[in-house]
Design a protein around this motif. Structure first.
Motif, mmCIF file in Angstrom:
data_model
loop_
_atom_site.group_PDB
_atom_site.id
_atom_site.type_symbol
_atom_site.label_atom_id
_atom_site.label_comp_id
_atom_site.label_asym_id
_atom_site.label_seq_id
_atom_site.Cartn_x
_atom_site.Cartn_y
_atom_site.Cartn_z
ATOM 1 N N THR A 52 -66.428 29.460 6.366
ATOM 2 C CA THR A 52 -66.866 28.074 6.482
ATOM 3 C C THR A 52 -67.141 27.679 7.921
ATOM 4 N N PRO A 166 -67.116 19.707 5.130
ATOM 5 C CA PRO A 166 -66.381 20.130 3.932
ATOM 6 C C PRO A 166 -66.395 21.644 3.774
ATOM 7 N N VAL A 168 -66.227 23.138 0.912
ATOM 8 C CA VAL A 168 -66.974 23.440 -0.311
ATOM 9 C C VAL A 168 -68.416 22.979 -0.119
ATOM 10 N N ARG A 327 -71.338 26.746 -3.547
ATOM 11 C CA ARG A 327 -70.166 25.884 -3.406
ATOM 12 C C ARG A 327 -68.980 26.620 -2.792
ATOM 13 N N TYR A 328 -68.713 27.814 -3.267
ATOM 14 C CA TYR A 328 -67.433 28.454 -2.927
ATOM 15 C C TYR A 328 -67.565 29.771 -2.169
ATOM 16 N N LEU A 331 -65.937 29.549 1.381
ATOM 17 C CA LEU A 331 -64.485 29.428 1.249
ATOM 18 C C LEU A 331 -63.874 30.744 0.800
ATOM 19 N N ALA A 355 -53.303 26.266 1.155
ATOM 20 C CA ALA A 355 -54.289 25.191 1.283
ATOM 21 C C ALA A 355 -54.162 24.506 2.634
ATOM 22 N N VAL A 360 -57.814 22.679 3.206
ATOM 23 C CA VAL A 360 -58.545 22.315 1.996
ATOM 24 C C VAL A 360 -57.543 21.748 1.006
ATOM 25 N N SER A 361 -58.061 21.099 -0.024
ATOM 26 C CA SER A 361 -57.172 20.601 -1.081
ATOM 27 C C SER A 361 -56.760 21.753 -1.994
ATOM 28 N N GLU A 364 -59.589 22.562 -4.375
ATOM 29 C CA GLU A 364 -60.622 23.392 -3.758
ATOM 30 C C GLU A 364 -60.142 24.827 -3.604
ATOM 31 N N ASP A 367 -60.408 26.632 -6.985
ATOM 32 C CA ASP A 367 -61.801 26.970 -7.298
ATOM 33 C C ASP A 367 -62.303 28.110 -6.410
ATOM 34 N N GLY A 368 -61.942 28.082 -5.117
ATOM 35 C CA GLY A 368 -62.335 29.151 -4.221
ATOM 36 C C GLY A 368 -61.724 30.482 -4.612
#
Length: 775
Positions: A52, A166, A168, A327-328, A331, A355, A360-361, A364, A367-368
């Motif tokens: 990222t 971000p 993501v 998106r991922y 990450l 995290a 990141v949350s 997130e 999902d990553g």
């Protein structure tokens, strides 16, 4: 606690990244040892592992830099990390780095490695803090970077200390691939016009914006996909057929795109699209544009294409995969870097702690992790705390059922097989059938003949299978050496006086690119290095202010050249005329921010293009003001002042008296010396084609010799006109004939071809001195 001192510093205040990446490499190209295969390798996954924000490994570090010119500072600290200053930067990452040579080279993606920009003092493990402030340069378009390193004997996983972007990505909606470039380009134009306008734009405002940005009048009424023009003549039937076939293929592709656009318009319930303005309702129905007010549009936020249109299953899967990767994917690279810098595997860590390390949350992060596992970067056991391993999840070995072992009958005990029996039972491998002639003792495999080693048998084989001669046919006769001389690869300038070879000077093996004959001697030009003037007596004069190619004026002693300087977003241009005899330098009065394209010179007048005035042709005679030339041309004949201009109907030849004629010839054609013809080159087979400046007269094709080893790039380099009737062709560096020669000479009067005597080392190209052509 003692203050940490800065040992060494390197700074570049004009760093231009390639492909949006800042790149630091080990200067000697050191790579990670085989026993340390766990460290992140550059391009190991087929992509640049910047994550990222940034990533590092053994001998490399990359970061996402964006466009513009950047200020980059590298620092070496002596005994530990510098004080925390995360609040002063937009993005901050701390990671381990392994140095193989003890130095760092700030470079670009395709630039390889250069010299040592920052000496680390030795190889080993370091920690590096990569910090970036976006837009913090004088012009506001570049970023300010600070990379601080210090020795660290215990490598560990990276940690993200500040994020403003971000982790993501925004996702991929798929409309670009479904609609194609032209419709999406119009959507981008609407977005740009709306931003400048400060609100939605109407069709009339959009038309005005386009014309203000170099679009022609009526551009919105043009077809979405204009058909390609009819191909012009090349003078060769086979090339004309090829060009016609290629045009037909393009027309078929455009018809397919139009058919798909009609299907999309019908599915969205909008009228068919024929002109660019017809695209606006379709883009609005797709959600790509958002209608506002009476007839206004601005950029919208479309849903993913597979949720709006009916697509085949494979296309739906492709869009969903691209969306997830957008998106991922970055990450997932961050997660992979954490895992690969971990000393003990599996990595066991609570999800909340991981995290926090990545800033990141937890949602997130989950999902990553799911994407990284699908991509094969890592796998987990799905428990809490997380337990992570690199690579794909190992699959259990398949179990293969085995048949029960057969027993031999008691009445027939197994016996050892005899040699003959064993040979018969052995499996036969496929291969060539042996020659049925028992006396030959050999067999053929395709076109290859094998011999037994028996002298008598081998003589019979040779008689039955004679070898083909690979000798090339004899080439054309040898002629005289190049009239104006040559420059050898080692920088030796050669001339011939009354047929005798004369070595004028040795300039050294630099990157020499051109050599021009002047009235004062041979001017040798190189890539970004001072030019050298070699007189007929062998005296060498350097010109530090001549570093780019130019054109000679008619007197053969003055050179016109354009200097350009590019720093950040500011560029400066000036056109100068330099007297090679040491006279005054004359500079054209011209705004320094207007780009100049040099065309040529005739007598005392220099022709150039004002690139910021839509390519207007200009002329300037030193001592006067520059003025527009009444005819737009791209070429100037130095002997007659005749100009050449590329048009949709062919090449228009403009005579000095203003009369013109258009020759329907391929636009690669150039003016021949004297302005009475146009010439083109073809590679396979090689030929020079000469078109008279009379459309009713057929072109003349002059074929050049070519041996059987012709490469796809062709046999010959760019030709040099020795005079108005003779052309010199040197060989490409990768293609030289078996018989010694440095090139060929072609007569365009009768097609006679001569070989030029061998000059310089075999397999190396020489530079022909371009003769000074006079009327």
């Amino acid at each position: 606690m003692a203050a940490v001192a800065v040992v060494r510093v390197f700074e570049d205040d004009d760093y231009g990244p390639e492909y949006g990446l800042l790149v630091v490499r080990d200067p000697d190209g050191s790579e990670e040892p085989d026993d340390e295969v766990g460290l992140p390798r550059e391009r190991e996954q087929g992509t640049e592992p910047t994550g990222t924000f940034a990533g590092a490994g053994a001998g490399w570090l990359t970061a996402q830099a964006g466009d513009g010119c950047h200020v980059v500072r590298l620092e070496l600290h002596d005994d530990g990390p510098p004080p925390a200053d995360h609040a002063d930067f937009d993005e901050v990452l701390e990671t381990s780095y392994r140095a193989g040579s003890g130095g760092l080279s700030l470079t670009v993606l395709t630039g390889g490695v250069g010299g040592v920009d920052l000496d680390l003092g030795g190889a080993g493990d370091y920690r590096v803090r990569v910090a970036c402030r976006r837009g913090d340069t004088e012009d506001g378009f570049g970023d300010r970077w600070l990379l601080r390193l210090w020795p660290d004997a215990a490598p560990g996983p990276p940690v993200w200390l500040a994020r403003t972007r971000p982790a993501v990505g925004p996702g991929y909606d798929g409309w670009q691939s479904e609609l194609g470039y032209e419709p999406m380009e119009l959507a981008g134009i609407v977005g740009a016009a709306a931003r400048e306008h400060g609100g939605p734009v109407t069709v009339a405002q959009l038309d005005d914006w386009g014309r203000a940005h170099l679009r022609p009048a009526g551009w919105l009424d043009a077809p979405v996909w204009p058909p390609p023009r009819e191909p012009l003549s090349t003078g060769h039937e086979d090339l004309d057929r090829r060009n016609a076939t290629q045009r037909a293929e393009v027309l078929a592709r455009l018809a397919g795109q139009q058919h798909r656009l009609d299907e999309i318009a019908a599915e969205l319930g909008v009228p068919p699209v024929r002109r660019k303005r017809d695209l606006l309702p379709l883009l609005a129905a797709a959600g790509i544009l958002r209608p506002e007010g009476p007839g206004g549009y601005r950029a919208g936020r479309p849903a993913r294409v597979d949720t709006v249109l009916s697509l085949p299953p494979d296309r739906v899967r492709a869009v969903q995969q691209q969306d997830a990767r957008n998106r991922y994917g970055r990450l997932a690279e961050d997660l992979d870097a954490v895992l690969r810098w971990t000393s003990r595997l599996p990595l066991e860590v609570p999800a909340a702690e991981l995290a926090e390390r990545l800033l990141v949350s937890e949602a997130e992060l989950r999902d990553g992790l799911a994407f990284a596992e699908r991509a094969g970067l890592l796998h987990t056991d799905g428990a809490e705390p997380l337990r992570m391993w690199p690579g794909r999840r190992p699959q259990p070995a398949p179990t293969v059922p085995t048949a029960p072992k057969a027993r031999a009958p008691r009445s027939a005990p197994a016996r050892p097989a005899s040699p003959s029996t064993a040979s018969a039972a052995a499996p036969t491998l496929p291969g060539p059938a042996p020659d049925r002639n028992p006396g030959a003792g050999s067999f053929r495999l395709g076109a290859m003949v094998r011999f037994t080693g028996n002298a008598a048998d081998d003589r019979r084989v040779r008689a039955a299978h004679p070898r083909r001669s690979r000798k090339e046919p004899a080439g054309p006769p040898f002629g005289a050496p190049p009239r104006a001389g040559v420059v050898e690869p080692d920088g030796t300038v050669l001339a011939w006086h009354d047929g005798t070879r004369v070595e004028l000077a040795r300039l050294g093996a630099a990157r020499w690119s051109r050599a021009l004959q002047t009235t004062l001697g041979v001017l040798v030009l190189g890539h970004e290095q001072p030019a050298r003037l070699v007189s007929t007596a062998g005296e060498v004069t350097g010109f530090a202010d001549i570093r780019t190619p130019g054109v000679l004026l008619g007197d053969g002693r003055r050179m016109a050249m354009v200097d350009s300087e590019h720093r950040r977003l500011v560029s400066r241009y000036r056109l100068r005329v330099i007297d090679l005899a040491g006279g005054p330098v004359q500079t054209m009065p011209w705004p320094h921010d207007r780009a100049i394209g040099l065309l040529g010179a005739y007598r005392d007048t220099v022709f150039f293009v004002d690139q910021q005035a839509h390519g207007v042709t200009m002329r300037w005679t030193p001592g006067a003001e520059p003025e527009p030339y009444p005819h737009p041309v791209q070429q100037i004949d130095p002997l007659t002042g005749t100009g050449g201009a590329r048009t949709a109907r062919g090449v228009t030849v403009v005579r000095p008296d203003g009369t013109s004629v258009t020759v329907p010839v391929d636009l690669s054609a150039r003016l021949a010396p004297g302005g009475t013809g146009l010439w083109t080159m073809r590679s396979h087979p090689p030929a020079l084609t000469l078109f008279p400046v009379r459309p009713e007269v057929a072109p003349q094709v002059w074929w050049l010799p070519e041996d059987s080893r012709s490469s796809p790039q062709g046999t010959y380099r760019e030709p040099v006109w020795e005079d108005i009737e003779h052309v010199l062709f040197g060989y490409q560096p990768w293609h030289f004939p078996r018989e010694p020669a440095s090139g060929v000479r072609l007569s365009v009067r009768d097609g006679t071809v001569e070989r030029l005597p061998a000059i310089g080392p075999r397999g190396r190209s020489v530079i022909f001195v371009e003769p000074l052509l006079t009327p």
